[in-house]
Design a protein around this motif. Structure first.
Motif, PDB file in Angstrom:
ATOM      1  N   ALA A  22       7.946   3.005  -4.720  1.00 22.02           N
ATOM      2  CA  ALA A  22       8.404   4.369  -4.451  1.00 22.02           C
ATOM      3  C   ALA A  22       7.732   5.364  -5.386  1.00 22.02           C
ATOM      4  O   ALA A  22       7.499   6.521  -5.015  1.00 22.02           O
ATOM      5  CB  ALA A  22       9.921   4.439  -4.602  1.00 22.02           C
ATOM      6  N   ALA A  23       7.400   4.931  -6.584  1.00 22.18           N
ATOM      7  CA  ALA A  23       6.762   5.821  -7.554  1.00 22.18           C
ATOM      8  C   ALA A  23       5.428   6.330  -7.040  1.00 22.18           C
ATOM      9  O   ALA A  23       5.081   7.505  -7.205  1.00 22.18           O
ATOM     10  CB  ALA A  23       6.590   5.108  -8.885  1.00 22.18           C
ATOM     11  N   VAL A  24       4.653   5.458  -6.409  1.00 24.44           N
ATOM     12  CA  VAL A  24       3.342   5.854  -5.890  1.00 24.44           C
ATOM     13  C   VAL A  24       3.487   6.767  -4.680  1.00 24.44           C
ATOM     14  O   VAL A  24       2.789   7.777  -4.552  1.00 24.44           O
ATOM     15  CB  VAL A  24       2.500   4.610  -5.535  1.00 24.44           C
ATOM     16  N   GLY A  32      -3.112  12.013  11.135  1.00 24.19           N
ATOM     17  CA  GLY A  32      -2.394  11.109  12.027  1.00 24.19           C
ATOM     18  C   GLY A  32      -2.744   9.651  11.820  1.00 24.19           C
ATOM     19  O   GLY A  32      -2.786   8.871  12.784  1.00 24.19           O
ATOM     20  N   LEU A  33      -3.001   9.252  10.579  1.00 21.86           N
ATOM     21  CA  LEU A  33      -3.317   7.861  10.278  1.00 21.86           C
ATOM     22  C   LEU A  33      -2.034   7.027  10.267  1.00 21.86           C
ATOM     23  O   LEU A  33      -0.939   7.544  10.034  1.00 21.86           O
ATOM     24  CB  LEU A  33      -4.008   7.755   8.916  1.00 21.86           C
ATOM     25  N   ARG A  34      -2.156   5.718  10.480  1.00 21.88           N
ATOM     26  CA  ARG A  34      -0.983   4.856  10.537  1.00 21.88           C
ATOM     27  C   ARG A  34      -0.374   4.601   9.165  1.00 21.88           C
ATOM     28  O   ARG A  34       0.795   4.272   9.053  1.00 21.88           O
ATOM     29  CB  ARG A  34      -1.350   3.514  11.208  1.00 21.88           C
ATOM     30  N   SER A  35      -1.146   4.726   8.105  1.00 18.99           N
ATOM     31  CA  SER A  35      -0.610   4.590   6.749  1.00 18.99           C
ATOM     32  C   SER A  35      -1.540   5.292   5.770  1.00 18.99           C
ATOM     33  O   SER A  35      -2.621   5.769   6.151  1.00 18.99           O
ATOM     34  CB  SER A  35      -0.440   3.118   6.357  1.00 18.99           C
ATOM     35  N   ALA A  36      -1.123   5.332   4.507  1.00 17.35           N
ATOM     36  CA  ALA A  36      -1.951   5.938   3.457  1.00 17.35           C
ATOM     37  C   ALA A  36      -2.776   4.893   2.727  1.00 17.35           C
ATOM     38  O   ALA A  36      -3.346   5.173   1.672  1.00 17.35           O
ATOM     39  CB  ALA A  36      -1.065   6.685   2.476  1.00 17.35           C
ATOM     40  N   CYS A  37      -2.850   3.703   3.276  1.00 19.08           N
ATOM     41  CA  CYS A  37      -3.694   2.627   2.734  1.00 19.08           C
ATOM     42  C   CYS A  37      -4.969   2.599   3.571  1.00 19.08           C
ATOM     43  O   CYS A  37      -4.993   2.013   4.659  1.00 19.08           O
ATOM     44  CB  CYS A  37      -2.947   1.293   2.797  1.00 19.08           C
ATOM     45  N   GLY A  72      -3.114  -0.620  -2.818  1.00 23.64           N
ATOM     46  CA  GLY A  72      -4.013  -0.131  -1.793  1.00 23.64           C
ATOM     47  C   GLY A  72      -3.785   1.277  -1.299  1.00 23.64           C
ATOM     48  O   GLY A  72      -4.582   1.804  -0.511  1.00 23.64           O
ATOM     49  N   THR A  73      -2.726   1.938  -1.737  1.00 22.70           N
ATOM     50  CA  THR A  73      -2.463   3.311  -1.299  1.00 22.70           C
ATOM     51  C   THR A  73      -3.465   4.276  -1.939  1.00 22.70           C
ATOM     52  O   THR A  73      -3.764   4.169  -3.128  1.00 22.70           O
ATOM     53  CB  THR A  73      -1.037   3.734  -1.686  1.00 22.70           C
ATOM     54  N   VAL A  74      -3.968   5.210  -1.153  1.00 23.71           N
ATOM     55  CA  VAL A  74      -4.847   6.245  -1.697  1.00 23.71           C
ATOM     56  C   VAL A  74      -4.003   7.208  -2.514  1.00 23.71           C
ATOM     57  O   VAL A  74      -3.080   7.851  -2.002  1.00 23.71           O
ATOM     58  CB  VAL A  74      -5.582   7.000  -0.579  1.00 23.71           C
ATOM     59  N   THR A  75      -4.281   7.294  -3.794  1.00 23.38           N
ATOM     60  CA  THR A  75      -3.529   8.184  -4.676  1.00 23.38           C
ATOM     61  C   THR A  75      -4.259   9.490  -4.946  1.00 23.38           C
ATOM     62  O   THR A  75      -3.641  10.475  -5.346  1.00 23.38           O
ATOM     63  CB  THR A  75      -3.222   7.486  -6.009  1.00 23.38           C
ATOM     64  N   ALA A  76      -5.577   9.503  -4.732  1.00 22.70           N
ATOM     65  CA  ALA A  76      -6.360  10.730  -4.917  1.00 22.70           C
ATOM     66  C   ALA A  76      -7.479  10.767  -3.885  1.00 22.70           C
ATOM     67  O   ALA A  76      -8.266   9.821  -3.775  1.00 22.70           O
ATOM     68  CB  ALA A  76      -6.931  10.809  -6.326  1.00 22.70           C
TER      69      ALA A  76
END
Length: 332
Positions: free
Chosen positions: A187-189, A275-280, A253-257
């Motif tokens: 959740a932090a990310v 409209g991507l399915r996730s932020a990874c 794997g989440t894009v943070t920047a």
């Protein structure tokens, strides 16, 4: 011989004393038709446990508050949230997570009422809920598999109704999503708040899903139009090849920047804009435009539904699935 005859006479007399209905075979169950209400259909389910707390959810649908008993709410929610082809232990885990999630929202609303909800506990979680998940709606959705699917969902709900997930004695924010890219996210990310029970955990079964990886491409013009529509202060130069900087990813794997033009966006912001399915995701550029390779589907925090099904098929019970995805919690 006289003794034998006497015994037969006694037995005949006893039979005459037995009421006729006791000698008849039990009546068969009434036939089930499309018009038979869901609640009247014969179910191969165990009796539900007593439900804790409020036994009714009040849901704001458009401008109307709809009341549903907890059991009916969970049946419809489970039908909406998870495929009935999933393992029954995964369905149980989803039912407990959903009950916990909405019970927590109910308690928060009772503690600090939001006037916009007009007396409801929460607004409808989906535009089609609950109307499309009545018996009629589910019959259309499932066709000939209706009875099998409905009975399976009822068994799962009835096996765990009233059970919740707590951390330090409080109901947790039992987030869940469809599919990760091999790991859930903290959740932090994703939301900037460190929550002890919402940490990144490996979810290896998710990579086996045929939809785990998706690809989406944009021309430079489309890419610019979508991002500037979402971020009006974004400035991009004339050369698309120079629009992007180097992406930063979390360990899960989440894009943070996501450096783009004069801004640095989060993966979540880019996901929403495009409209991507996730932020990874990863992205590449060539003369055709920008190509995104995306892993997973959803915010990736909490329980992966596909991952829950995978664990269930490896022998995990529903409570073991929940304590795997939500750290340091109690299921009871």
């Amino acid at each position: 011989m006289k003794g034998y005859t006497l015994i037969l006479l006694v037995m005949a007399g006893l039979l005459l004393l037995i009421p006729l209905p006791a000698l008849q075979s039990p009546p068969s169950a009434p036939p089930v038709s499309d018009e038979t209400p869901v609640e009247s259909r014969p179910q191969a389910t165990t009796p539900p446990d007593p439900v804790q707390g409020d036994d009714m959810f009040r849901i704001l649908v458009d401008d109307t508050v709809v009341e549903l008993g907890v059991r009916e709410f969970l049946i419809r929610t489970l039908a909406m949230e998870m495929s009935p082809t999933y393992h029954e232990e995964a369905l149980k885990a989803q039912a407990v997570a959903a009950y916990t999630y909405y019970s927590r929202r109910q308690k928060l609303q009772q503690k600090s009422p939001d006037p916009a909800l007009k007396g409801a506990d929460f607004a409808t979680p989906d535009a089609a809920f609950p109307g499309n998940y009545t018996a009629v709606g589910l019959k259309k959705k499932w066709g000939d598999a209706y009875d099998t699917n409905y009975n399976k969902i009822c068994r799962a709900v009835d096996a765990v109704i009233g059970k919740t997930i707590t951390h330090n004695g409080e109901l947790i924010d039992a987030c869940y999503f469809a599919l990760s890219g091999g790991s859930t996210e903290s959740a932090a990310v994703v939301w900037g708040s460190d929550i002890p029970y919402l940490q990144a955990v490996a979810s290896p079964g998710d990579v086996l899903a045929p939809t785990c990886e998706s690809r989406l491409s944009f021309t430079a013009a489309d890419f610019k139009e979508k991002l500037t529509a979402a971020h009006s202060d974004l400035t991009l130069g004339d050369d698309p090849a120079g629009w992007l900087g180097e992406l930063t990813h979390s360990s899960a794997g989440t894009v943070t920047a996501f450096p783009v033009g004069n801004l640095t966006l989060t993966g979540g912001q880019v996901r929403t804009a495009l409209g991507l399915r996730s932020a990874c995701f990863t992205v590449s550029y060539d003369k055709e435009g920008f190509a995104f390779t995306v892993k997973g589907y959803g915010h990736r925090v909490g329980m992966s539904q596909y991952g829950a099904d995978y664990l269930a098929r490896q022998g995990y019970r529903y409570d073991e699935i929940l304590t795997y995805y939500y750290k340091g919690v109690t299921v009871q």
